[in-house]
Design an enzyme around this catalytic site. Structure first.
Site, short mmCIF file in Angstrom:
data_model
loop_
_atom_site.label_atom_id
_atom_site.label_comp_id
_atom_site.label_asym_id
_atom_site.label_seq_id
_atom_site.Cartn_x
_atom_site.Cartn_y
_atom_site.Cartn_z
N HIS A 12 65.03 69.18 5.35
CA HIS A 12 65.38 69.33 3.93
C HIS A 12 66.83 68.90 3.67
O HIS A 12 67.11 68.21 2.70
CB HIS A 12 65.23 70.80 3.47
CG HIS A 12 63.83 71.32 3.48
ND1 HIS A 12 63.46 72.46 4.15
CD2 HIS A 12 62.71 70.87 2.88
CE1 HIS A 12 62.18 72.70 3.96
NE2 HIS A 12 61.69 71.74 3.19
N LYS A 70 50.55 78.89 -0.59
CA LYS A 70 51.30 79.31 0.61
C LYS A 70 51.72 80.77 0.53
O LYS A 70 52.23 81.21 -0.49
CB LYS A 70 52.59 78.49 0.74
CG LYS A 70 52.40 77.11 1.31
CD LYS A 70 53.75 76.45 1.52
CE LYS A 70 53.58 75.00 1.98
NZ LYS A 70 54.86 74.28 1.92
N ARG A 84 57.18 62.49 5.02
CA ARG A 84 57.28 62.33 6.46
C ARG A 84 56.23 61.33 6.96
O ARG A 84 56.52 60.19 7.19
CB ARG A 84 57.13 63.67 7.18
CG ARG A 84 58.35 64.56 7.05
CD ARG A 84 58.05 65.97 7.36
NE ARG A 84 56.96 66.43 6.53
CZ ARG A 84 56.59 67.70 6.36
NH1 ARG A 84 57.21 68.63 7.03
NH2 ARG A 84 55.61 68.03 5.55
N SER A 131 58.62 73.40 7.81
CA SER A 131 58.90 74.84 7.86
C SER A 131 57.79 75.56 8.62
O SER A 131 58.04 76.45 9.42
CB SER A 131 59.01 75.41 6.44
OG SER A 131 60.04 74.78 5.74
O1 PNS Z 1 57.53 72.97 -0.26
P1 PNS Z 1 56.19 72.92 -0.94
O2 PNS Z 1 55.46 74.24 -0.78
O3 PNS Z 1 55.35 71.75 -0.51
O4 PNS Z 1 56.50 72.72 -2.51
C1 PNS Z 1 55.47 72.72 -3.46
C2 PNS Z 1 56.00 73.11 -4.85
C3 PNS Z 1 56.59 74.51 -4.80
C4 PNS Z 1 57.05 72.10 -5.28
C5 PNS Z 1 54.79 73.08 -5.85
O5 PNS Z 1 53.81 73.98 -5.43
C6 PNS Z 1 55.22 73.37 -7.29
O6 PNS Z 1 55.74 72.50 -7.96
N1 PNS Z 1 54.97 74.63 -7.75
C7 PNS Z 1 55.29 75.03 -9.11
C8 PNS Z 1 54.04 74.92 -10.02
C9 PNS Z 1 53.80 73.48 -10.38
O7 PNS Z 1 54.49 72.92 -11.22
N2 PNS Z 1 52.87 72.82 -9.60
C10 PNS Z 1 52.66 71.37 -9.65
C11 PNS Z 1 51.80 70.89 -10.76
S1 PNS Z 1 50.23 71.59 -10.80
#
Ligand code: PNS
Length: 166
Positions: free
Chosen positions: A18, A42, A91, A129
């Site tokens: 990150h 998650k 990645r 992670s």
């Molecule tokens: O590190 P991650 O878990 O891959 O990140 C995913 C994250 C948190 C960026 C994604 O789940 C997110 O944007 N959550 C907020 C709700 C939202 O806007 N979801 C995307 C459109 S449905």
């Protein structure tokens, strides 16, 4: 106009991968807002507060960075913060489908926002992670893969990791 990007994620916990993305992003954007958002898919090991502390500590020497959290839609947050872009790390091919789906959904929800993907340095290409937490939970050494503050927190969570530390 300042070019602002949101770097969203679960950051459970923040890794060197990150940090690598943020450093690369700072070459493209005037400001990056690193934001913890809720990923319903998650279950997290660390609380939002713990994750904020680790993000703040590990990025304290970086300029033009803000750390924040938001409980809601990413595109709403991006609009609220007047950001032009969402920054995500890519990645391997295995990331692609999930990232593609999310980027297209976000674009559908708000056509003004662009998703920008950056590639992590090769050193971090295999890390995530989740895999770091798994290794740490069995006492595997992951010291070189995470910032110091995260390593200390992982040791608190997983006694097996502490035992292998000396
Ligand atoms: O590190 P991650 O878990 O891959 O990140 C995913 C994250 C948190 C960026 C994604 O789940 C997110 O944007 N959550 C907020 C709700 C939202 O806007 N979801 C995307 C459109 S449905």
């Amino acid at each position: 106009m300042a070019r602002v990007a949101i770097y969203p994620g679960s950051f459970d916990p923040v890794t060197n991968g990150h940090l690598d993305i943020v450093k690369r992003g700072l070459k493209l954007f005037d400001k990056i807002i690193v934001t913890i958002l809720y990923n319903p898919g998650k279950e997290t090991l660390f609380s939002v507060e713990e994750r904020l502390v680790m993000l703040r500590e590990s990025m304290k020497s970086l300029p033009h960075i803000e750390i924040d959290r938001y409980d809601g839609l990413l595109v709403d947050y991006a609009a609220k913060r007047k950001a032009q872009a969402i920054l995500r790390g890519m990645r391997a091919v295995s990331d692609f489908e999930y990232e593609f789906q999310m980027a297209l959904m976000n674009r559908r929800l708000d056509r003004e926002i662009q998703t920008v993907f950056l590639m992590t340095g090769l050193r971090w290409i295999f890390t995530s992670s989740s895999i770091i937490k798994e290794a740490a939970s069995f006492g595997g050494q992951i010291k070189d893969l995470v910032p110091e503050v995260v390593y200390e927190k992982l040791k608190e969570k997983f006694s097996a990791l502490s035992e292998g530390d000396g």
